[in-house]
Motif scaffolding. Structure first.
Motif, PDB file in Angstrom:
ATOM      1  N   LEU A 180       0.836  -1.218   0.000  1.00  0.00           N
ATOM      2  CA  LEU A 180       0.000   0.000   0.000  1.00  0.00           C
ATOM      3  C   LEU A 180       0.866   1.262   0.000  1.00  0.00           C
ATOM      4  N   THR A 181       1.968   1.218   0.755  1.00  0.00           N
ATOM      5  CA  THR A 181       2.849   2.390   0.821  1.00  0.00           C
ATOM      6  C   THR A 181       3.510   2.651  -0.526  1.00  0.00           C
ATOM      7  N   GLU A 182       3.954   1.598  -1.195  1.00  0.00           N
ATOM      8  CA  GLU A 182       4.585   1.775  -2.504  1.00  0.00           C
ATOM      9  C   GLU A 182       3.585   2.276  -3.538  1.00  0.00           C
ATOM     10  N   GLU A 183       2.331   1.792  -3.468  1.00  0.00           N
ATOM     11  CA  GLU A 183       1.285   2.288  -4.376  1.00  0.00           C
ATOM     12  C   GLU A 183       1.026   3.776  -4.125  1.00  0.00           C
ATOM     13  N   THR A 184       1.026   4.153  -2.853  1.00  0.00           N
ATOM     14  CA  THR A 184       0.798   5.562  -2.516  1.00  0.00           C
ATOM     15  C   THR A 184       1.956   6.429  -3.012  1.00  0.00           C
ATOM     16  N   LEU A 185       3.179   5.936  -2.879  1.00  0.00           N
ATOM     17  CA  LEU A 185       4.340   6.669  -3.374  1.00  0.00           C
ATOM     18  C   LEU A 185       4.230   6.937  -4.872  1.00  0.00           C
TER      19      LEU A 185
ATOM     20  N   VAL B 154       2.603  17.263 -11.715  1.00  0.00           N
ATOM     21  CA  VAL B 154       1.629  18.325 -11.994  1.00  0.00           C
ATOM     22  C   VAL B 154       1.745  19.453 -10.974  1.00  0.00           C
ATOM     23  N   LEU B 155       1.869  19.072  -9.712  1.00  0.00           N
ATOM     24  CA  LEU B 155       1.928  20.059  -8.629  1.00  0.00           C
ATOM     25  C   LEU B 155       3.307  20.020  -7.982  1.00  0.00           C
ATOM     26  N   ARG B 156       4.047  21.068  -8.143  1.00  0.00           N
ATOM     27  CA  ARG B 156       5.348  21.169  -7.492  1.00  0.00           C
ATOM     28  C   ARG B 156       5.196  22.075  -6.271  1.00  0.00           C
ATOM     29  N   SER B 157       5.073  21.443  -5.109  1.00  0.00           N
ATOM     30  CA  SER B 157       4.869  22.221  -3.888  1.00  0.00           C
ATOM     31  C   SER B 157       5.604  21.563  -2.738  1.00  0.00           C
ATOM     32  N   LEU B 158       5.792  22.322  -1.666  1.00  0.00           N
ATOM     33  CA  LEU B 158       6.462  21.792  -0.477  1.00  0.00           C
ATOM     34  C   LEU B 158       5.629  20.708   0.178  1.00  0.00           C
ATOM     35  N   THR B 159       4.301  20.815   0.044  1.00  0.00           N
ATOM     36  CA  THR B 159       3.425  19.813   0.648  1.00  0.00           C
ATOM     37  C   THR B 159       3.665  18.446   0.027  1.00  0.00           C
ATOM     38  N   VAL B 160       3.764  18.403  -1.304  1.00  0.00           N
ATOM     39  CA  VAL B 160       4.017  17.134  -1.995  1.00  0.00           C
ATOM     40  C   VAL B 160       5.382  16.580  -1.608  1.00  0.00           C
ATOM     41  N   GLU B 161       6.392  17.440  -1.528  1.00  0.00           N
ATOM     42  CA  GLU B 161       7.734  17.002  -1.140  1.00  0.00           C
ATOM     43  C   GLU B 161       7.728  16.408   0.262  1.00  0.00           C
ATOM     44  N   HIS B 162       7.038  17.075   1.172  1.00  0.00           N
ATOM     45  CA  HIS B 162       6.950  16.569   2.540  1.00  0.00           C
ATOM     46  C   HIS B 162       6.245  15.218   2.572  1.00  0.00           C
ATOM     47  N   GLU B 163       5.186  15.076   1.778  1.00  0.00           N
ATOM     48  CA  GLU B 163       4.439  13.823   1.724  1.00  0.00           C
ATOM     49  C   GLU B 163       5.322  12.690   1.197  1.00  0.00           C
TER      50      GLU B 163
ATOM     51  N   GLN C  43       8.586  12.489   1.449  1.00  0.00           N
ATOM     52  CA  GLN C  43       9.556  12.151   2.496  1.00  0.00           C
ATOM     53  C   GLN C  43       8.941  11.232   3.551  1.00  0.00           C
ATOM     54  N   GLU C  44       7.710  11.546   3.961  1.00  0.00           N
ATOM     55  CA  GLU C  44       7.040  10.719   4.970  1.00  0.00           C
ATOM     56  C   GLU C  44       6.794   9.304   4.448  1.00  0.00           C
ATOM     57  N   LEU C  45       6.361   9.197   3.194  1.00  0.00           N
ATOM     58  CA  LEU C  45       6.082   7.882   2.621  1.00  0.00           C
ATOM     59  C   LEU C  45       7.371   7.080   2.440  1.00  0.00           C
ATOM     60  N   THR C  46       8.429   7.746   2.029  1.00  0.00           N
ATOM     61  CA  THR C  46       9.718   7.063   1.872  1.00  0.00           C
ATOM     62  C   THR C  46      10.216   6.545   3.216  1.00  0.00           C
ATOM     63  N   HIS C  47      10.055   7.365   4.239  1.00  0.00           N
ATOM     64  CA  HIS C  47      10.459   6.947   5.589  1.00  0.00           C
ATOM     65  C   HIS C  47       9.641   5.737   6.029  1.00  0.00           C
ATOM     66  N   ARG C  48       8.331   5.716   5.762  1.00  0.00           N
ATOM     67  CA  ARG C  48       7.479   4.581   6.140  1.00  0.00           C
ATOM     68  C   ARG C  48       7.887   3.328   5.353  1.00  0.00           C
ATOM     69  N   ARG C  49       8.154   3.489   4.058  1.00  0.00           N
ATOM     70  CA  ARG C  49       8.563   2.336   3.238  1.00  0.00           C
ATOM     71  C   ARG C  49       9.849   1.718   3.769  1.00  0.00           C
ATOM     72  N   ASP C  50      10.831   2.559   4.105  1.00  0.00           N
ATOM     73  CA  ASP C  50      12.106   2.041   4.619  1.00  0.00           C
ATOM     74  C   ASP C  50      11.902   1.317   5.940  1.00  0.00           C
ATOM     75  N   ARG C  51      11.051   1.869   6.802  1.00  0.00           N
ATOM     76  CA  ARG C  51      10.794   1.222   8.093  1.00  0.00           C
ATOM     77  C   ARG C  51      10.129  -0.142   7.902  1.00  0.00           C
ATOM     78  N   LEU C  52       9.168  -0.211   6.979  1.00  0.00           N
ATOM     79  CA  LEU C  52       8.482  -1.478   6.729  1.00  0.00           C
ATOM     80  C   LEU C  52       9.427  -2.513   6.129  1.00  0.00           C
ATOM     81  N   MET C  53      10.342  -2.069   5.284  1.00  0.00           N
ATOM     82  CA  MET C  53      11.303  -3.008   4.708  1.00  0.00           C
ATOM     83  C   MET C  53      12.223  -3.570   5.782  1.00  0.00           C
ATOM     84  N   ARG C  54      12.605  -2.739   6.748  1.00  0.00           N
ATOM     85  CA  ARG C  54      13.449  -3.248   7.845  1.00  0.00           C
ATOM     86  C   ARG C  54      12.679  -4.249   8.696  1.00  0.00           C
ATOM     87  N   LYS C  55      11.391  -3.950   8.929  1.00  0.00           N
ATOM     88  CA  LYS C  55      10.576  -4.877   9.715  1.00  0.00           C
ATOM     89  C   LYS C  55      10.418  -6.208   8.993  1.00  0.00           C
TER      90      LYS C  55
END
Length: 458
Positions: free
Chosen positions: A398-403, A412-421, A423-435
């Protein structure tokens, strides 16, 4: 000086009940015309005498009222009376008194130690020389509405000239002292502050009052429904009232300054009517808001109204009614976007109540909608599978699909909000891969690097 209305009332008191229209009564000891005819003729004669010599443009002729003598000189006001059964839009004025005042206090977020009744409340609106709150702006027309037995009275104080301001403020303060609470529309942020400024400049004390401002709750209910939340828009679109012989408030300063130049009061009649309409709208709008709170599933007709009501009930810890409002949206024949928004809000409602399985069902249902609705439900499902089900593989998928969805949006949208999102998803993906790595190692009997093997003996 007594007003013409007061004198007419005194004449009516002299007429015996039922002494109208019969020949026997009209041909009594008062001659062929009878008592009624004599009193009416006397009244009309007095009216003619009073206005004799005054031009039609005079204030006393165009807008008849009362000159009150105060410790600070004279001030001018008039009373406009309505039977409480008078309709203003969809509702009679009497209907508001049937509403528990506590309902309006809740939506206006006002707490009062005293138990208030509608006889303790006045409805307040002003007409000013501008929209600022500084010393150069002043109020030339004060309108107060209140219930008086079987009538609703609108008293309007008019500033004939600046020299009468202290007298007017004094008389207004006496009337305000009769009430413990005030209903207005943006009065808390504008009218009352300007009145405080004028009283300060006049070196007069203005007692504090409980203030019920209808603008904030109106915005919650209709901000996304109507073009704007102006009072005149609400009365047309919500209350079904159309104004007649009304001068727009934006023209009030110009007309008042013109009156100060030539004292032609005829141009002010529309402003007085506008002020009366504003106050009557406050009355029936209060009832309509209260009705929506008391009967949300029947009174609300638009999804946005139900969303606003649902938020209120959530704040008041009445979750069952909040949930019922959202379910009602899903049953309405509206656009799919409203249905999806209702399902999303319902899922978060279930999540807050620890009903995670019910929330997950709604998130899965939302995944079948447009791409813009799929990101947030996927994030919540990923959290659900990671923390509640412990299915790390499903959470990672689900996390990879969301990424992927967010990266497509970034094109389409270049904004800080998308960049922050991202980063959060990448961090979650890395954590799940370690688990998943640790889980796989444990199943194969391997000891993860960060753990020390446990041995018995040497």
């Amino acid at each position: 000086m007594r007003s013409l209305r007061d004198r007419l009332k005194s004449y009516k008191k002299d007429i015996a009940p039922g002494a109208v229209a019969t020949d026997a009564q009209l041909d009594g000891e008062h001659g062929e015309r009878g008592l009624d005819a004599e009193l009416i003729e006397t009244f009309l004669t007095e009216v003619e005498a009073e206005v004799a010599g005054l031009p039609e443009s005079a204030l006393e002729v165009a807008i008849p009222g009362v000159v009150e003598q105060t410790p600070f000189g004279p001030c001018y006001y008039r009373d406009v009376r309505f039977d409480v059964l008078t309709l203003h839009g969809h509702y009679p004025l009497a209907r508001t008194r049937q509403l528990p005042l506590s309902v309006l206090q809740k939506v206006c977020k006002v707490k009062s130690a005293d138990v208030l009744t509608w006889e303790d409340v006045c409805f307040f609106d002003t007409e000013t020389t501008g929209l600022g709150s500084g010393a150069g702006n002043f109020i030339f027309l004060f309108g107060l509405g209140f219930y008086e037995e079987d009538e609703f009275v609108v008293r309007q104080y008019f500033l004939r000239e600046y020299a009468e301001e202290r007298a007017l403020l004094w008389s207004l303060g006496v009337l305000l002292g009769r009430f413990q609470a005030m209903v207005s529309f943006n009065g808390k942020g504008f009218d009352w502050k300007l009145l405080e400024t004028r009283c300060t400049l006049a070196r007069m004390e203005l007692l504090p009052t409980t203030h019920l401002d209808l603008l904030p709750p109106a915005r919650r209910l209709w901000k996304k429904v109507l073009a704007n939340c102006r009072l005149i828009t609400l009365e047309q679109e919500v209350l079904g009232f159309a104004r007649v012989d009304d001068t727009p408030g934006a023209m009030a300063p110009e007309l008042y300054f013109a009156y100060q130049t030539d004292l032609d009061a005829r141009r002010m009649t529309g402003i007085f009517t506008h002020n009366v309409h504003d106050i009557l709208t406050l009355v029936t709008l209060s009832y309509h808001m209260g009705l929506m709170i008391e009967e949300p599933l029947h009174a609300a007709t638009h999804p946005e109204e139900l969303f606003g009501l649902s938020r209120w009930y959530e704040e008041w810890s009445q979750g069952e009614i909040s949930e019922a409002c959202l379910v009602r949206v899903t049953e309405m024949e509206e656009s799919d976007d409203y249905v999806r928004e209702a399902l999303w809000k319902l899922s978060l409602h279930h999540k807050r109540l620890q009903r995670h399985d019910k929330a997950a069902l709604l998130w899965h249902e939302l995944l079948t909608g447009p791409a813009l609705w799929q990101t947030a439900p996927r994030v919540e499902l990923a959290k659900y599978y990671e923390h509640k089900v412990r299915d790390y593989q499903q959470a990672l998928t689900l996390t990879e699909e969301t990424l992927e969805l967010v990266q497509n949006r970034k094109l389409v949208l270049r904004s800080l909000t998308v960049e922050h999102e991202l980063q959060e998803l990448t961090h979650r993906r890395d954590r799940l891969m370690r688990k998943l790595t640790r889980e796989s190692s444990t199943r194969q009997g391997e000891v993860p690097e960060h753990e020390t093997p446990f041995t018995l003996g040497h």
